[in-house]
Design an enzyme around this catalytic site. Sequence first.
Site, PDB file in Angstrom:
ATOM      1  N   HIS A  16      50.164  90.909  -6.627  1.00  0.00           N
ATOM      2  CA  HIS A  16      50.396  90.898  -5.167  1.00  0.00           C
ATOM      3  C   HIS A  16      49.946  92.248  -4.629  1.00  0.00           C
ATOM      4  CE1 HIS A  16      52.947  89.483  -1.581  1.00  0.00           C
ATOM      5  NE2 HIS A  16      52.268  90.553  -1.184  1.00  0.00           N
ATOM      6  N   HIS A  18      47.733  94.459  -1.396  1.00  0.00           N
ATOM      7  CA  HIS A  18      47.033  94.557  -0.105  1.00  0.00           C
ATOM      8  C   HIS A  18      45.971  95.647  -0.198  1.00  0.00           C
ATOM      9  CE1 HIS A  18      49.884  91.924   2.002  1.00  0.00           C
ATOM     10  NE2 HIS A  18      50.781  92.468   1.194  1.00  0.00           N
ATOM     11  N   LYS A  99      48.056  81.816   0.412  1.00  0.00           N
ATOM     12  CA  LYS A  99      49.268  82.563   0.769  1.00  0.00           C
ATOM     13  C   LYS A  99      49.797  82.132   2.123  1.00  0.00           C
ATOM     14  CE  LYS A  99      52.294  86.015   1.030  1.00  0.00           C
ATOM     15  NZ  LYS A  99      51.939  87.414   1.084  1.00  0.00           N
ATOM     16  N   HIS A 138      55.445  84.082   1.382  1.00  0.00           N
ATOM     17  CA  HIS A 138      56.328  85.149   1.889  1.00  0.00           C
ATOM     18  C   HIS A 138      57.581  84.450   2.377  1.00  0.00           C
ATOM     19  CE1 HIS A 138      57.049  89.142   4.060  1.00  0.00           C
ATOM     20  NE2 HIS A 138      58.069  88.372   4.372  1.00  0.00           N
ATOM     21  N   HIS A 172      57.240  88.749  -3.869  1.00  0.00           N
ATOM     22  CA  HIS A 172      58.079  89.954  -3.682  1.00  0.00           C
ATOM     23  C   HIS A 172      59.546  89.614  -3.463  1.00  0.00           C
ATOM     24  CE1 HIS A 172      57.378  88.812   0.441  1.00  0.00           C
ATOM     25  NE2 HIS A 172      56.160  89.331   0.493  1.00  0.00           N
ATOM     26  N   ASP A 244      52.826  94.542  -4.297  1.00  0.00           N
ATOM     27  CA  ASP A 244      52.873  94.496  -2.829  1.00  0.00           C
ATOM     28  C   ASP A 244      52.533  95.861  -2.249  1.00  0.00           C
ATOM     29  OD1 ASP A 244      53.097  93.457  -0.285  1.00  0.00           O
ATOM     30  OD2 ASP A 244      55.278  93.518  -0.229  1.00  0.00           O
TER      31      ASP A 244
END
Lengths: 342, 342
Positions: A16, A18, A99, A138, A172, A244
Amino acid sequence: MSSLTTFEINEPLDMHLHLRDGDMLKLVGPLTSNTFTGALIMPNLVPPITTKEALLSYKDRIKEACKDDIFDPHVTLFFKDDYSYEFLENIKDDIIGIKLYPAGITTNSETGVSSMDVEVLRPTLESMSKLGIPFCVHGETNGFVMDREREFMPIYESIAQAFPDLKIIMEHITTKDAVELLEKYDNLHATVTLQHLLITLDDVAGGMLQPHLFCKPIAKRPEDRSALLNAALKAHPKLMFGSDSAPHPKHKKESCGCAAGVFTSPIALQVLVELFEEHNCLDNLNDFVSLNAQRVYNLKPKKKTIKLVKKDFVVPAIYEYKNENVVPMYANETLAWSIEKS
Amino acid sequence: MSSLTTFEINEPLDMHLHLRDGDMLKLVGPLTSNTFTGALIMPNLVPPITTKEALLSYKDRIKEACKDDIFDPHVTLFFKDDYSYEFLENIKDDIIGIKLYPAGITTNSETGVSSMDVEVLRPTLESMSKLGIPFCVHGETNGFVMDREREFMPIYESIAQAFPDLKIIMEHITTKDAVELLEKYDNLHATVTLQHLLITLDDVAGGMLQPHLFCKPIAKRPEDRSALLNAALKAHPKLMFGSDSAPHPKHKKESCGCAAGVFTSPIALQVLVELFEEHNCLDNLNDFVSLNAQRVYNLKPKKKTIKLVKKDFVVPAIYEYKNENVVPMYANETLAWSIEKS
């Protein structure tokens, strides 16, 4: 008793991540590709990744930024409830998963779904289930901040029941409730970040307010952290490491209305080794940080062994590239383990 | 139905206020004395107020800064567990109460008490009880941030039981538990701030992080806010308004490691009128903001009528004096009520 002075991690995977775009991508990309063999890259750009063209172009930019032949960026699509079966069939081999963001729930999620009703999601989820595309979620409602994940559990349950062949990843996770739900449905899996193994709301807002530890979902209670840590330390087979790691420029973190996200890419492996060593669980670390993800996602990552040595590592105050910058977790602090330069 | 266009508050009292010292005192003092007839001033300076000399000198500086003949600053002493009876007897007529801080629990509380054991506190509390000196308490343990006040309830209970003649004020209560405890002991009273009637942790950390809403005790859950608001709106006779208005310079609020405190002095009365009007409880506002405190503390405040008019008030972005500045709650926002200049 002699204590360890070196430790090797094989094929570390961050499930995970970004990476943003532009100069921020160029700044943070190598800070993951240096140490991980692959990562699951989130699609919440502006605009989000919803077409094959955008997807492949982003993957190219990532590969260019990461400057590492081994590193494999597993890209994802931003969930929409009106993707056609043909579209998904055509894109399936290019993505690792799709996602879902509830609208407005976190950074760049404004165009996320406005309803988590199973019937609204059904067309896309049925296609994904048939095509074997994992569903990354999420999982937060728009309720009170400490309850958002717990309130989402019935939604996970209804999806897990309605689509027994769909591989669902609770992203997460931050609560005891989510850890417990893992046991209840075969098709539920989860990622957990570095920071949620380490901190609670106390660290964010119990003393002074600490913007660099502010993320979504917010860090929860001590009993939640314990449950997450116990599951990670024993390398619960349905739990994967997903940092994350979410870079924001320093001025957006250290200001009124601080953005959510903790940047951990350059320190994650060092801290994980320290944490697992402290609890005498180093034997489980390769499962947690690689083998579980390989099994859940059917990955065959390229070989990459990261050697860590017990030697002080002073975490930089900031990472910079051109006009972009980002402050890492534990900035200016000293970690017990370093990554040995190859 | 015609709606109100003016409203008068008589002898408003702020029973929990931080005025600081030096130029900050000169900046914020008049922002309270303009609109309140009196206030209970907290003693957590650096060093804290623990001698008669420091107390009287601080009171003089407050009077000088406030430039208002009517405004009455009721000063307090910083609690120590070794004050002698003679010392307290000698200072009793100069103070309105003694404020206890557990060590390290909030701004400038480093020299607070390290034990809340009744036996440790007994000598000072026995003297206070005999001399009729009210006991003002920052009631938080050093536990998990969302539990600190709730965990303190048994401590309040043990003190209330051990000293039935001691007037105890639970300062800036933030939980349903504290509201409920008011019913259990005759000698327990409480103050509540403006912000805890309005916000929850959601407003602080549910969206972006909002440092100007970060205070101690931290804002709690929706059911806590409801309990506080209901008690205030009905002007619960043991509940007093105490703003806990706590100025910090802008750079200390909008930075990494933001200090705790919300600055509400210049907007408190306007917002209270709006809030009580919204709930059709304006008839109770004078009790909440003055009469309850007069009764609990046996005060006879000087006459001061504040007339509010229903007219937009744009809250300043910042208040400044020399090198000091402070950002108020609702900075740049528009309130429905204004204070009419006399």
